[in-house]
Design a protein around this motif. Structure first.
Motif, PDB file in Angstrom:
ATOM      1  N   VAL A  37      -7.274   2.883  16.188  1.00 39.72           N
ATOM      2  CA  VAL A  37      -8.241   2.428  16.772  1.00 39.72           C
ATOM      3  C   VAL A  37      -8.512   2.263  15.183  1.00 39.72           C
ATOM      4  CG1 VAL A  37     -10.613   1.761  18.056  1.00 39.72           C
ATOM      5  CG2 VAL A  37      -9.107   2.687  18.978  1.00 39.72           C
ATOM      6  N   MET A  38      -9.106   2.402  14.571  1.00 43.09           N
ATOM      7  CA  MET A  38      -9.803   2.132  13.431  1.00 43.09           C
ATOM      8  C   MET A  38      -8.932   1.339  12.194  1.00 43.09           C
ATOM      9  SD  MET A  38      -9.557   3.093   9.551  1.00 43.09           S
ATOM     10  CE  MET A  38      -8.805   4.760   9.110  1.00 43.09           C
ATOM     11  N   MET A  39      -7.335   1.562  12.739  1.00 46.68           N
ATOM     12  CA  MET A  39      -6.925   0.895  11.841  1.00 46.68           C
ATOM     13  C   MET A  39      -6.577  -0.215  12.334  1.00 46.68           C
ATOM     14  SD  MET A  39      -3.356   3.634  11.274  1.00 46.68           S
ATOM     15  CE  MET A  39      -2.030   1.845  10.919  1.00 46.68           C
ATOM     16  N   TYR A  40      -6.871  -1.014  13.572  1.00 42.95           N
ATOM     17  CA  TYR A  40      -6.611  -2.367  14.381  1.00 42.95           C
ATOM     18  C   TYR A  40      -8.322  -2.936  13.847  1.00 42.95           C
ATOM     19  CZ  TYR A  40      -6.176  -6.006  17.047  1.00 42.95           C
ATOM     20  OH  TYR A  40      -6.215  -7.051  18.502  1.00 42.95           O
ATOM     21  N   SER A  41      -8.910  -1.884  13.972  1.00 40.40           N
ATOM     22  CA  SER A  41     -10.159  -2.855  13.665  1.00 40.40           C
ATOM     23  C   SER A  41     -10.154  -2.528  11.711  1.00 40.40           C
ATOM     24  CB  SER A  41     -11.874  -1.566  13.814  1.00 40.40           C
ATOM     25  OG  SER A  41     -11.271  -0.986  12.591  1.00 40.40           O
ATOM     26  N   LEU A  42      -9.609  -2.684  10.950  1.00 38.47           N
ATOM     27  CA  LEU A  42      -9.895  -2.062   9.282  1.00 38.47           C
ATOM     28  C   LEU A  42      -8.545  -4.338   9.008  1.00 38.47           C
ATOM     29  CD1 LEU A  42      -9.718  -1.611   6.428  1.00 38.47           C
ATOM     30  CD2 LEU A  42      -7.447  -0.505   7.403  1.00 38.47           C
ATOM     31  N   ASN A  45     -10.162  -7.474  10.370  1.00 38.41           N
ATOM     32  CA  ASN A  45     -11.577  -7.740   9.815  1.00 38.41           C
ATOM     33  C   ASN A  45     -11.355  -8.277   8.617  1.00 38.41           C
ATOM     34  OD1 ASN A  45     -13.018  -8.353  11.926  1.00 38.41           O
ATOM     35  ND2 ASN A  45     -12.499  -5.669  12.450  1.00 38.41           N
ATOM     36  N   ASN A  46     -10.248  -7.863   8.264  1.00 33.57           N
ATOM     37  CA  ASN A  46      -9.920  -7.866   7.062  1.00 33.57           C
ATOM     38  C   ASN A  46      -8.613  -8.790   6.734  1.00 33.57           C
ATOM     39  OD1 ASN A  46     -11.493  -6.709   4.798  1.00 33.57           O
ATOM     40  ND2 ASN A  46     -11.453  -5.346   7.429  1.00 33.57           N
ATOM     41  N   LEU A  47      -8.279 -10.134   7.752  1.00 36.20           N
ATOM     42  CA  LEU A  47      -7.186 -10.276   7.555  1.00 36.20           C
ATOM     43  C   LEU A  47      -6.246 -10.692   6.954  1.00 36.20           C
ATOM     44  CD1 LEU A  47      -7.443 -12.348  11.247  1.00 36.20           C
ATOM     45  CD2 LEU A  47      -6.492 -10.428  10.503  1.00 36.20           C
ATOM     46  N   ASN A  48      -6.756 -11.010   5.734  1.00 40.11           N
ATOM     47  CA  ASN A  48      -6.242 -11.974   3.935  1.00 40.11           C
ATOM     48  C   ASN A  48      -6.282 -10.592   3.190  1.00 40.11           C
ATOM     49  OD1 ASN A  48      -5.936 -14.522   5.053  1.00 40.11           O
ATOM     50  ND2 ASN A  48      -8.537 -14.323   4.426  1.00 40.11           N
ATOM     51  N   GLU A  49      -6.153  -9.504   3.880  1.00 44.60           N
ATOM     52  CA  GLU A  49      -5.823  -8.086   2.537  1.00 44.60           C
ATOM     53  C   GLU A  49      -4.602  -7.309   3.713  1.00 44.60           C
ATOM     54  OE1 GLU A  49      -7.659  -8.173   0.109  1.00 44.60           O
ATOM     55  OE2 GLU A  49      -8.715  -9.203   0.705  1.00 44.60           O
ATOM     56  N   ASN A  50      -3.797  -6.745   1.866  1.00 45.10           N
ATOM     57  CA  ASN A  50      -3.231  -6.411   2.566  1.00 45.10           C
ATOM     58  C   ASN A  50      -3.522  -4.765   2.604  1.00 45.10           C
ATOM     59  OD1 ASN A  50      -1.204  -8.406   3.020  1.00 45.10           O
ATOM     60  ND2 ASN A  50      -0.779  -7.825   0.521  1.00 45.10           N
ATOM     61  N   PHE A  51      -3.393  -3.731   3.459  1.00 45.17           N
ATOM     62  CA  PHE A  51      -2.872  -2.611   3.091  1.00 45.17           C
ATOM     63  C   PHE A  51      -1.847  -1.365   2.973  1.00 45.17           C
ATOM     64  CE2 PHE A  51      -7.392  -4.914   5.084  1.00 45.17           C
ATOM     65  CZ  PHE A  51      -7.655  -4.085   4.368  1.00 45.17           C
ATOM     66  N   ARG A  52      -2.628  -0.174   2.427  1.00 48.43           N
ATOM     67  CA  ARG A  52      -1.588   0.621   2.314  1.00 48.43           C
ATOM     68  C   ARG A  52      -2.391   2.095   2.957  1.00 48.43           C
ATOM     69  NH1 ARG A  52       3.101   1.730  -1.863  1.00 48.43           N
ATOM     70  NH2 ARG A  52       0.768   1.417  -3.157  1.00 48.43           N
ATOM     71  N   VAL A  53      -2.080   2.564   4.260  1.00 44.53           N
ATOM     72  CA  VAL A  53      -2.625   4.242   4.584  1.00 44.53           C
ATOM     73  C   VAL A  53      -1.348   5.070   4.233  1.00 44.53           C
ATOM     74  CG1 VAL A  53      -3.389   5.143   6.493  1.00 44.53           C
ATOM     75  CG2 VAL A  53      -3.713   2.965   6.722  1.00 44.53           C
ATOM     76  N   TRP A  54      -2.697   6.391   3.379  1.00 42.80           N
ATOM     77  CA  TRP A  54      -1.977   7.207   3.326  1.00 42.80           C
ATOM     78  C   TRP A  54      -2.121   8.042   4.326  1.00 42.80           C
ATOM     79  CZ3 TRP A  54       1.500   7.713  -0.744  1.00 42.80           C
ATOM     80  CH2 TRP A  54       1.744   6.471  -0.793  1.00 42.80           C
ATOM     81  N   LEU A  55      -1.981   9.006   5.365  1.00 36.78           N
ATOM     82  CA  LEU A  55      -2.113   9.802   6.157  1.00 36.78           C
ATOM     83  C   LEU A  55      -1.580  11.226   5.563  1.00 36.78           C
ATOM     84  CD1 LEU A  55      -2.691  11.215   8.485  1.00 36.78           C
ATOM     85  CD2 LEU A  55      -0.416  10.423   9.660  1.00 36.78           C
ATOM     86  N   ILE A  56      -1.998  12.057   5.022  1.00 37.61           N
ATOM     87  CA  ILE A  56      -1.810  13.264   4.784  1.00 37.61           C
ATOM     88  C   ILE A  56      -2.835  14.420   6.096  1.00 37.61           C
ATOM     89  CG2 ILE A  56      -2.588  15.383   3.064  1.00 37.61           C
ATOM     90  CD1 ILE A  56      -3.419  13.102   0.753  1.00 37.61           C
ATOM     91  N   ASN A 132     -16.544  -5.367   9.044  1.00 37.89           N
ATOM     92  CA  ASN A 132     -16.466  -6.478   8.232  1.00 37.89           C
ATOM     93  C   ASN A 132     -16.002  -5.949   6.869  1.00 37.89           C
ATOM     94  OD1 ASN A 132     -18.185  -8.824   8.841  1.00 37.89           O
ATOM     95  ND2 ASN A 132     -19.730  -7.053   9.885  1.00 37.89           N
ATOM     96  N   SER A 133     -15.900  -6.872   6.202  1.00 38.62           N
ATOM     97  CA  SER A 133     -14.834  -6.814   5.064  1.00 38.62           C
ATOM     98  C   SER A 133     -14.807  -5.622   4.091  1.00 38.62           C
ATOM     99  CB  SER A 133     -15.457  -7.358   3.998  1.00 38.62           C
ATOM    100  OG  SER A 133     -14.298  -7.539   2.184  1.00 38.62           O
ATOM    101  N   ILE A 134     -14.072  -5.328   3.313  1.00 39.79           N
ATOM    102  CA  ILE A 134     -14.545  -3.868   3.048  1.00 39.79           C
ATOM    103  C   ILE A 134     -13.629  -3.664   1.621  1.00 39.79           C
ATOM    104  CG2 ILE A 134     -11.361  -3.211   3.137  1.00 39.79           C
ATOM    105  CD1 ILE A 134     -12.702  -0.640   4.020  1.00 39.79           C
ATOM    106  N   VAL A 135     -13.714  -5.076   1.062  1.00 40.65           N
ATOM    107  CA  VAL A 135     -13.138  -5.528  -0.070  1.00 40.65           C
ATOM    108  C   VAL A 135     -14.305  -5.059  -1.317  1.00 40.65           C
ATOM    109  CG1 VAL A 135     -12.882  -7.559  -1.443  1.00 40.65           C
ATOM    110  CG2 VAL A 135     -11.563  -7.322   0.462  1.00 40.65           C
ATOM    111  N   PRO A 136     -15.833  -5.760  -0.827  1.00 39.60           N
ATOM    112  CA  PRO A 136     -16.569  -4.588  -2.229  1.00 39.60           C
ATOM    113  C   PRO A 136     -16.608  -3.765  -1.879  1.00 39.60           C
ATOM    114  CG  PRO A 136     -17.345  -6.623   0.001  1.00 39.60           C
ATOM    115  CD  PRO A 136     -15.993  -6.086  -0.155  1.00 39.60           C
ATOM    116  N   LEU A 137     -16.263  -3.085  -1.112  1.00 40.50           N
ATOM    117  CA  LEU A 137     -16.447  -0.981  -1.191  1.00 40.50           C
ATOM    118  C   LEU A 137     -15.386  -1.006  -2.919  1.00 40.50           C
ATOM    119  CD1 LEU A 137     -17.285   1.784  -0.815  1.00 40.50           C
ATOM    120  CD2 LEU A 137     -15.808   1.805   1.059  1.00 40.50           C
ATOM    121  N   TRP A 138     -13.970  -1.551  -2.236  1.00 44.17           N
ATOM    122  CA  TRP A 138     -12.562  -1.481  -2.804  1.00 44.17           C
ATOM    123  C   TRP A 138     -12.893  -1.977  -4.559  1.00 44.17           C
ATOM    124  CZ3 TRP A 138      -8.419   1.071  -3.125  1.00 44.17           C
ATOM    125  CH2 TRP A 138      -7.472   1.010  -4.365  1.00 44.17           C
ATOM    126  N   GLN A 139     -13.180  -2.352  -4.618  1.00 39.64           N
ATOM    127  CA  GLN A 139     -13.850  -3.329  -5.949  1.00 39.64           C
ATOM    128  C   GLN A 139     -14.649  -2.652  -6.529  1.00 39.64           C
ATOM    129  OE1 GLN A 139     -14.215  -7.409  -4.749  1.00 39.64           O
ATOM    130  NE2 GLN A 139     -11.695  -7.876  -5.205  1.00 39.64           N
TER     131      GLN A 139
END
Length: 296
Positions: A37-42, A45-56, A132-139
Motif C-alpha cells: 500500500v505504501m509503495m502504491y501511494s508513493l 502521487n509521484n508518477l513522473n519519478e523513478n523509484f528503487r526500493v531497497w528492502l533489508i 503528495n510529492s516526495i521530491v523536495p525531501l529527496w533534494q
C-alpha cells in the motif's frame, strides 16, 4: 503534430534516463501488505519519478519476496532485496529488546550493506501513505547533518523535555519512521558496537529502542524538518488543528502534507476505530487489492 510527438518522445526518454529516488524499508513478513500500500501511494502521487526500493530483511520467505518484486514491477518500482543476517552478526543484547524485533535497527546499520555507490536514501516505515510529492525531501540540503527527521511536538512539545531528561540529550525527540539519510556519513560514524554499548548501558530506560538509540547517539546530527509536511501523525488531527488555530485542517493536509504516518496502534488496516484518515488508507488498500486480483 510532428512537434508534439517529438516532445512526447523527449519527455519519455528523459523519464527513462532520470536517476531513481532511493527508498529504504526494513520489515518482517507481517508488513508485506502494508508495504504494498505504501509503495502504491508513493508511485501514484509521484508518477513522473523513478523509484528503487531497497528492502533489508532477516526472515521473509522467498515466495513473498518474489510476489513483492512482481507487484513493484507492475506499478513501475524496482524492488531490491538484501538479507541483513548474512552480512552483520547481531549480539544477543540487540535481539528482541522489550519484544521489539531486531529489524528496527536495520535502518541505522543499512549503510553497511547497501551498495557503496548509493550516497543518500529515504527511509520509510511501511505504515504510511505518500499523498503528495516526495521530491523536495529527496533534494533537501542536509546542511552537513547525517539525517533529516521530524519531531512530533504535540501541543507543547513537553515530551521532548521528558525524553531529554530520560536520555540525557538536548535536542528534540526525533521520530525515526521517516528519515533522509546520508549514507556516506553513516558508513563513517555508525557502528554496531556503539549501538550495542548504548543498549547495554541504558537497557532499563529504553522505551522505543531504535528511536531512543537514534536520539541518544545521533540526535545532534539530525536536521529537523516540518512534521506537518513530512511525518504527519495521523492520530493527532485535533492537535495540529488546535496548534495552528484551525489552519491545518483536512483540506490543508491533502494539499500540503506529503507523508501521513499511522503511528502507534491500532493500525488503519485493522478493525479497530482509527483516525479520520482511515477511510483514505482503506481506499488505497482497496486499489492495491484490485490490482493484485488482476494478476490471478
Amino acid at each position: 503534430m510532428k512537434l508534439k510527438l517529438t516532445l512526447q518522445r523527449k519527455d519519455s526518454m528523459e523519464k527513462q534516463q532520470k536517476e531513481p529516488i532511493e527508498i529504504l524499508v526494513t520489515i518482517d513478513q507481517n508488513y508485506i501488505k502494508p508495504l504494498e500500500v505504501m509503495m502504491y501511494s508513493l508511485k501514484l502521487n509521484n508518477l513522473n519519478e523513478n523509484f528503487r526500493v531497497w528492502l533489508i530483511y532477516d526472515n521473509i520467505n522467498r515466495h513473498s519476496l518474489t510476489k513483492l518484486k512482481k507487484f513493484g514491477a507492475k506499478i513501475g518500482i524496482d524492488v531490491m532485496t538484501l538479507t541483513m543476517n548474512k552480512n552483520i552478526r547481531f549480539p544477543d543484547s540487540l535481539l528482541n529488546l522489550h519484544d521489539y524485533p531486531k529489524e528496527m535497527y536495520f535502518r541505522l546499520l543499512s549503510s553497511k550493506i547497501l551498495p557503496a555507490d548509493l550516497h543518500r536514501i529515504i527511509y520509510l516505515d511501511p505504515d504510511i501513505l505518500v499523498i503528495n510529492s516526495i521530491v523536495p525531501l529527496w533534494q533537501l540540503d542536509l546542511e552537513g547533518k547525517m539525517f533529516a527527521a521530524s519531531v512530533h511536538e504535540g501541543l507543547t512539545d513537553i515530551m521532548s523535555s521528558i525524553n531529554n531528561i530520560r536520555l540525557g540529550t538536548s535536542t528534540g525527540y526525533f521520530n525515526s519512521g521517516i528519515m533522509l539519510m546520508d549514507l556516506d556519513q553513516m558508513r563513517v560514524k555508525i557502528n554496531i558496537e556503539d549501538i550495542t554499548q548504548a543498549i547495554e548501558e541504558h537497557h532499563d530506560t529504553l522505551i522505543l529502542p531504535d528511536q531512543d538509540i537514534l536520539n541518544y547517539l545521533y540526535g545532534e546530527d539530525i536536521l529537523k524538518i516540518p512534521e506537518t509536511r513530512w511525518n504527519y501523525d495521523a492520530r493527532a488531527f485535533s492537535v495540529y488543528l488546535t496548534r495552528s488555530t484551525g489552519e491545518i485542517n483536512t483540506e490543508w493536509v491533502m494539499k500540503n502534507t506529503s507523508i501521513l504516518h499511522f503511528c502507534g496502534k491500532p493500525k488503519p488496516w485493522q478493525k479497530e476505530k482509527h483516525s479520520r484518515f482511515k477511510p483514505l488508507y482503506l481506499n488505497y488498500q482497496q486499489m492495491v487489492n484490485r490490482l493484485l486480483k488482476q494478476e490471478k
